[in-house]
Design a protein around this motif. Structure first.
Motif, PDB file in Angstrom:
ATOM      1  N   ARG A   1     -13.155   7.090  -7.307  1.00 11.08           N
ATOM      2  CA  ARG A   1     -14.462   7.131  -6.646  1.00 11.08           C
ATOM      3  C   ARG A   1     -15.519   6.594  -7.615  1.00 11.08           C
ATOM      4  O   ARG A   1     -16.605   7.156  -7.780  1.00 11.08           O
ATOM      5  CB  ARG A   1     -14.807   8.547  -6.170  1.00 11.08           C
ATOM      6  CG  ARG A   1     -13.791   9.127  -5.214  1.00 11.08           C
ATOM      7  CD  ARG A   1     -14.325  10.336  -4.452  1.00 11.08           C
ATOM      8  NE  ARG A   1     -14.693  11.429  -5.321  1.00 11.08           N
ATOM      9  CZ  ARG A   1     -13.837  12.317  -5.832  1.00 11.08           C
ATOM     10  NH1 ARG A   1     -12.540  12.205  -5.544  1.00 11.08           N
ATOM     11  NH2 ARG A   1     -14.250  13.286  -6.602  1.00 11.08           N
TER      12      ARG A   1
ATOM     13  N   ARG B   1     -10.580   3.527  -5.688  1.00 14.41           N
ATOM     14  CA  ARG B   1     -10.769   4.571  -4.663  1.00 14.41           C
ATOM     15  C   ARG B   1     -10.397   5.946  -5.200  1.00 14.41           C
ATOM     16  O   ARG B   1     -11.061   6.947  -4.894  1.00 14.41           O
ATOM     17  CB  ARG B   1      -9.944   4.228  -3.423  1.00 14.41           C
ATOM     18  CG  ARG B   1     -10.485   3.038  -2.640  1.00 14.41           C
ATOM     19  CD  ARG B   1      -9.758   2.838  -1.316  1.00 14.41           C
ATOM     20  NE  ARG B   1     -10.415   1.812  -0.516  1.00 14.41           N
ATOM     21  CZ  ARG B   1     -10.051   0.525  -0.509  1.00 14.41           C
ATOM     22  NH1 ARG B   1      -9.009   0.116  -1.241  1.00 14.41           N
ATOM     23  NH2 ARG B   1     -10.717  -0.344   0.238  1.00 14.41           N
TER      24      ARG B   1
ATOM     25  N   ARG C   1       0.830  -1.210   0.000  1.00 18.02           N
ATOM     26  CA  ARG C   1       0.000   0.000   0.000  1.00 18.02           C
ATOM     27  C   ARG C   1       0.863   1.258   0.000  1.00 18.02           C
ATOM     28  O   ARG C   1       0.523   2.256  -0.647  1.00 18.02           O
ATOM     29  CB  ARG C   1      -0.950  -0.028   1.191  1.00 18.02           C
ATOM     30  CG  ARG C   1      -2.040  -1.100   1.047  1.00 18.02           C
ATOM     31  CD  ARG C   1      -3.065  -1.041   2.158  1.00 18.02           C
ATOM     32  NE  ARG C   1      -4.192  -1.902   1.867  1.00 18.02           N
ATOM     33  CZ  ARG C   1      -4.548  -2.959   2.606  1.00 18.02           C
ATOM     34  NH1 ARG C   1      -3.833  -3.285   3.681  1.00 18.02           N
ATOM     35  NH2 ARG C   1      -5.598  -3.693   2.275  1.00 18.02           N
TER      36      ARG C   1
ATOM     37  N   ARG D   1      -2.953  10.510  -6.826  1.00 20.56           N
ATOM     38  CA  ARG D   1      -4.194  10.821  -7.531  1.00 20.56           C
ATOM     39  C   ARG D   1      -3.981  11.739  -8.720  1.00 20.56           C
ATOM     40  O   ARG D   1      -4.484  11.490  -9.813  1.00 20.56           O
ATOM     41  CB  ARG D   1      -5.218  11.474  -6.586  1.00 20.56           C
ATOM     42  CG  ARG D   1      -6.471  11.816  -7.362  1.00 20.56           C
ATOM     43  CD  ARG D   1      -7.561  12.483  -6.579  1.00 20.56           C
ATOM     44  NE  ARG D   1      -8.606  12.830  -7.517  1.00 20.56           N
ATOM     45  CZ  ARG D   1      -9.571  12.029  -7.913  1.00 20.56           C
ATOM     46  NH1 ARG D   1      -9.621  10.816  -7.451  1.00 20.56           N
ATOM     47  NH2 ARG D   1     -10.476  12.417  -8.788  1.00 20.56           N
TER      48      ARG D   1
ATOM     49  N   VAL E   1     -18.601  -1.754  -6.892  1.00 19.71           N
ATOM     50  CA  VAL E   1     -17.414  -1.374  -6.130  1.00 19.71           C
ATOM     51  C   VAL E   1     -17.471  -1.915  -4.699  1.00 19.71           C
ATOM     52  O   VAL E   1     -16.443  -2.254  -4.110  1.00 19.71           O
ATOM     53  CB  VAL E   1     -17.227   0.160  -6.164  1.00 19.71           C
ATOM     54  CG1 VAL E   1     -18.286   0.867  -5.335  1.00 19.71           C
ATOM     55  CG2 VAL E   1     -15.823   0.547  -5.719  1.00 19.71           C
ATOM     56  N   LYS E   2     -18.662  -2.029  -4.124  1.00 18.32           N
ATOM     57  CA  LYS E   2     -18.776  -2.585  -2.768  1.00 18.32           C
ATOM     58  C   LYS E   2     -18.323  -4.039  -2.727  1.00 18.32           C
ATOM     59  O   LYS E   2     -17.714  -4.485  -1.756  1.00 18.32           O
ATOM     60  CB  LYS E   2     -20.217  -2.458  -2.271  1.00 18.32           C
ATOM     61  CG  LYS E   2     -20.653  -1.030  -1.953  1.00 18.32           C
ATOM     62  CD  LYS E   2     -22.055  -0.999  -1.379  1.00 18.32           C
ATOM     63  CE  LYS E   2     -22.482   0.433  -1.043  1.00 18.32           C
ATOM     64  NZ  LYS E   2     -23.865   0.470  -0.504  1.00 18.32           N
TER      65      LYS E   2
ATOM     66  N   CYS F   1      -7.991  -1.865  -6.469  1.00 25.88           N
ATOM     67  CA  CYS F   1      -8.710  -1.181  -5.387  1.00 25.88           C
ATOM     68  C   CYS F   1      -8.187   0.238  -5.198  1.00 25.88           C
ATOM     69  O   CYS F   1      -8.968   1.172  -4.952  1.00 25.88           O
ATOM     70  CB  CYS F   1      -8.582  -1.972  -4.090  1.00 25.88           C
ATOM     71  SG  CYS F   1      -9.583  -3.476  -4.049  1.00 25.88           S
ATOM     72  N   ARG F   2      -6.884   0.412  -5.294  1.00 22.36           N
ATOM     73  CA  ARG F   2      -6.302   1.755  -5.192  1.00 22.36           C
ATOM     74  C   ARG F   2      -6.873   2.668  -6.274  1.00 22.36           C
ATOM     75  O   ARG F   2      -7.287   3.798  -6.003  1.00 22.36           O
ATOM     76  CB  ARG F   2      -4.783   1.653  -5.316  1.00 22.36           C
ATOM     77  CG  ARG F   2      -4.040   2.984  -5.492  1.00 22.36           C
ATOM     78  CD  ARG F   2      -3.999   3.796  -4.233  1.00 22.36           C
ATOM     79  NE  ARG F   2      -3.226   5.021  -4.408  1.00 22.36           N
ATOM     80  CZ  ARG F   2      -3.193   6.005  -3.526  1.00 22.36           C
ATOM     81  NH1 ARG F   2      -3.874   5.916  -2.394  1.00 22.36           N
ATOM     82  NH2 ARG F   2      -2.471   7.083  -3.750  1.00 22.36           N
TER      83      ARG F   2
ATOM     84  N   PHE G   1     -14.436  -4.135  -2.783  1.00 22.30           N
ATOM     85  CA  PHE G   1     -13.796  -3.867  -1.496  1.00 22.30           C
ATOM     86  C   PHE G   1     -14.056  -5.002  -0.498  1.00 22.30           C
ATOM     87  O   PHE G   1     -13.218  -5.281   0.363  1.00 22.30           O
ATOM     88  CB  PHE G   1     -14.283  -2.531  -0.940  1.00 22.30           C
ATOM     89  CG  PHE G   1     -13.887  -1.346  -1.792  1.00 22.30           C
ATOM     90  CD1 PHE G   1     -12.717  -1.362  -2.527  1.00 22.30           C
ATOM     91  CD2 PHE G   1     -14.700  -0.225  -1.872  1.00 22.30           C
ATOM     92  CE1 PHE G   1     -12.341  -0.292  -3.317  1.00 22.30           C
ATOM     93  CE2 PHE G   1     -14.334   0.863  -2.659  1.00 22.30           C
ATOM     94  CZ  PHE G   1     -13.164   0.824  -3.382  1.00 22.30           C
TER      95      PHE G   1
END
Length: 304
Positions: free
Chosen positions: A280, A277, A182, A191, A233-234, A273-274, A237
């Protein structure tokens, strides 16, 4: 219509796909994979001689298959991505592979790879706006698009196999390994570089082996459409949480679904996942096609 073979030399695997190709359409006839693990042969920033021999073994194996299937050498394309692009002796290794296998090897740039991945994905998923990512073994490409056109395309020097080699000490990453992964992702995928402003809420379109393995894992873990390409997306995660716990449930899920990626699937999922996020995004869409089909469209169909 012609038969054309494309070989993609990646950092983790080498893939052969044989197509029936026309000026505006194609059909996949045959696929084969050779797990070369070339990232494991990088020493001091260069691909070691043993790595060149390993890649040549894969090319010769593919050559025998192409001979059996009647594919002419002049209708064969071989390209390398981060496997040769990110080593100091990439051009020399490509020439040695040509001498050992008889097949010329083209090294494509990171931006070319991103644009080819976009072209390939859009033959399968007709999405007008979003961010596309191709998570490979040695690099990750990120492309923002709108109205069916590319706005920006970048390549980042982080991939599932590269993260595994640099950050993980056992088969599945433990707590310390997860922290290292991470931290590396925060450094390499900030970002403002990885996901341009204005992309929030869009679909994250995913191509490549890590994404396809993620879709298989999601179908096993959750009640998703077995023929669909979408991952909410849920659910992404939730799957991340299951895999990062490192319990027997996670090991069994990986071994049932994608055993050949047992060491790289968790780093690959963490990259996705990164990016999810940072975007969004509302969900992921996994394409059946990717950089090989984009190469086919740009390099082969364009001359028919």
């Amino acid at each position: 219509m012609i038969r054309h073979a494309i070989v993609d030399i990646g950092s983790n695997s080498m893939r052969l796909t044989i197509y029936e190709v026309g000026p505006a359409s194609f059909r996949i006839l045959f696929k084969e994979k050779f797990m070369a693990g070339l990232a494991g042969y990088v020493e001091g920033g260069a691909l070691a001689p043993a790595g060149v021999l390993r890649a040549a073994e894969g090319l010769r194996s593919f050559g025998r298959l192409m001979d059996m299937l009647g594919v002419e050498r002049q209708e064969t394309s071989v390209f390398a991505t981060a496997s040769l692009r990110n080593v100091s002796n990439g051009a020399q290794a490509a020439e040695e592979l040509r001498e050992l296998s008889g097949l010329p090897v083209e090294i494509i740039t990171g931006e070319e790879e991103a644009r080819m991945a976009f072209d390939g994905a859009m033959t399968d998923l007709h999405i007008q706006q979003g961010v596309l990512t191709d998570v490979g073994g040695g690099s990750t490409e990120v492309t923002q698009f709108q109205g069916g056109a590319i706005l920006s395309a970048r390549s980042f020097p982080v991939g599932s196999l590269r993260l595994y080699r640099d950050c993980v000490k056992s088969i599945l990453p433990g707590k310390g390994s997860l922290e290292r992964i991470r931290q590396r992702l925060e450094e390499v995928l900030p970002r403002e570089e990885a996901v341009p402003h204005g992309a929030a809420g869009d679909t994250l379109v995913c191509v490549g082996g890590s994404a396809r393995a993620l879709l298989k894992l999601s179908r096993q873990a959750f009640p998703l459409d077995p023929e669909g390409s979408a991952i909410p997306v849920k659910k992404l995660f939730a799957l991340e949480e299951v895999l990062c716990r490192g319990e027997r449930e996670a090991i069994d899920l990986i071994l049932r679904t994608c055993p050949d990626r047992v060491h790289t699937i968790v780093p690959g999922v963490l990259i996705l996942c990164r990016l999810a996020r940072l975007c969004r995004c509302q969900g992921l869409a996994v394409s059946r096609y990717g950089v090989r089909e984009g190469y086919l469209r740009q390099r082969v169909q364009s001359r028919l």
